[in-house]
Write a protein that holds these residues in place. Structure first.
Motif, short mmCIF file in Angstrom:
data_model
loop_
_atom_site.label_atom_id
_atom_site.label_comp_id
_atom_site.label_asym_id
_atom_site.label_seq_id
_atom_site.Cartn_x
_atom_site.Cartn_y
_atom_site.Cartn_z
N UNK A 52 -5.15 13.95 1.55
CA UNK A 52 -5.83 12.66 1.52
C UNK A 52 -4.97 11.58 0.88
N UNK A 53 -4.69 10.50 1.64
CA UNK A 53 -3.86 9.41 1.14
C UNK A 53 -4.50 8.71 -0.04
N UNK A 54 -5.82 8.54 0.00
CA UNK A 54 -6.51 7.86 -1.10
C UNK A 54 -6.37 8.64 -2.40
N UNK A 55 -6.38 9.97 -2.32
CA UNK A 55 -6.20 10.78 -3.52
C UNK A 55 -4.81 10.60 -4.09
N UNK A 56 -3.81 10.49 -3.21
CA UNK A 56 -2.44 10.31 -3.66
C UNK A 56 -2.24 8.94 -4.30
N UNK A 57 -3.03 7.93 -3.87
CA UNK A 57 -2.86 6.57 -4.37
C UNK A 57 -3.90 6.22 -5.45
N UNK A 58 -4.65 7.19 -5.93
CA UNK A 58 -5.68 6.94 -6.93
C UNK A 58 -5.06 6.44 -8.23
N UNK A 59 -5.83 5.66 -9.01
CA UNK A 59 -5.35 5.15 -10.30
C UNK A 59 -4.97 6.30 -11.23
N UNK A 60 -5.73 7.39 -11.17
CA UNK A 60 -5.43 8.57 -11.98
C UNK A 60 -5.40 9.78 -11.04
#
Length: 339
Positions: A244-252
């Motif tokens: 998941x791209x969003x998980x890789x780009x998460x703040x933490x």
């Protein structure tokens, strides 16, 4: 305080302590697995394949892909004759603004006066002839009459600008060739993917990156995409591991919980000598064992080891068919056709 009251208070304290302990245990259990912090650089699990990057070093990403030239096997080509050599600067100025005819790649090459080789026009060079070409088929489908007509218009405009005379092949014949090539490509295309699903504890992106690095994967350009580089610089990656791209780009990212990964292989893009499926199978099995996961297909059905062997045998037959057609997996022609 009576003994009864004291007993109730002690019992309440025990219950409260038990609840705190339970919440702590469940929180730790549900938290995604985190990467280890080794005191020494990670060693590759499969020695001999390639030198792996360490955590404190910059990974080496695959270089840009090379652009193969026109080929009569997969292109409709129109020679352009010129009466006198044309400078590279003039040829560049005459090139069309776009390099596509519809959804098909379009290119113009010149024969270098000094080397006699065909190449994309370069400044400071001189060219004694040109050729324009359009790809007959790709994963968007076959070249159709409208796209061929657009190819003719663009090639004619270039020829006029360099005082050249084009010789176009007959449209219906080229469209028929395109239809046959597209049919062959559709029957022999193969894009494989396995899904690795967490059995219990989820994974953090850092844990996935660390686990993949042990098998030679390096970060790709897109967040959440790891690639296993080919042995030949500039070639497409052998395998791609994505999440998941969003998980890789998460703040933490450490708090992002991943429960599935996708391991994929674009068969026609990777040379047979890289043993891509063998490495895909071995990586999938190793990931499942070390990360406590299960290998499944797109439908969520578990893939057993014997199932992987059947897929490997079928791929060997596919490689033979592609090579018999001069479209060996990983060749410039195959990479263009299956793109």
């Amino acid at each position: 305080m009576s003994s009864f009251t004291l007993g109730v208070a002690m019992l309440g304290g025990l219950v409260l302590a038990s609840l705190v302990a339970w919440n702590t245990w469940t929180s730790r259990r549900s938290a995604p697995r985190q990467p280890e912090l080794p005191s020494a650089p990670l060693e590759p699990i499969e020695p001999g394949l390639r030198q792996e990057p360490t955590l404190d070093s910059e990974p080496t990403l695959p270089g840009p892909e090379r652009k193969p030239g026109l080929d009569a096997l997969i292109d409709a080509i129109a020679p352009i004759h010129v009466e006198a050599p044309v400078s590279g600067d003039a040829a560049i100025a005459a090139l069309p603004p776009t390099r596509r005819a519809g959804s098909k790649p379009f290119a113009i090459e010149g024969r270098n006066e000094a080397t006699g080789l065909w190449e994309t026009p370069q400044a400071g060079q001189r060219y004694t002839a040109f050729q324009a070409g359009v790809q007959l088929a790709n994963r968007n489908g076959q070249l159709n009459e409208i796209e061929y007509s657009e190819f003719v218009v663009k090639a004619q405009a270039f020829a006029d600008a360099v005082n050249g005379s084009p010789d176009f092949p007959e449209m219906l014949s080229e469209v028929a060739r395109a239809r046959e090539l597209d049919q062959f490509a559709g029957d022999h295309d193969a894009q494989l993917s396995f899904t690795l699903r967490a059995r219990q504890t989820a994974w953090s992106p850092g844990y996935v990156n660390q686990s993949a690095a042990r098998h030679g994967f390096v970060p790709g350009v897109i967040p959440g995409r790891l690639v296993l580089p080919a042995s030949m610089p500039g070639s497409p990656p052998v395998l791609v591991l994505s999440f998941d791209t969003q998980a890789a780009m998460a703040d933490d990212p450490a708090q992002s919980a991943l429960r599935e990964l996708t391991l994929s292989l674009d068969v026609p893009q990777v040379h047979r000598s890289e043993q891509p499926f063998v490495r895909m199978r071995d990586c999938a099995i190793a990931f499942a064992a070390s990360m406590e996961g299960t290998i499944t297909d797109d439908n969520g059905d578990v893939i057993r080891a014997e199932g992987l062997d059947v897929i490997g045998a079928d791929l060997e037959k596919l490689y033979d068919v592609l090579e018999a057609r001069d479209l060996a997996a990983g060749s410039p022609q195959a990479r263009r056709l299956f793109s």
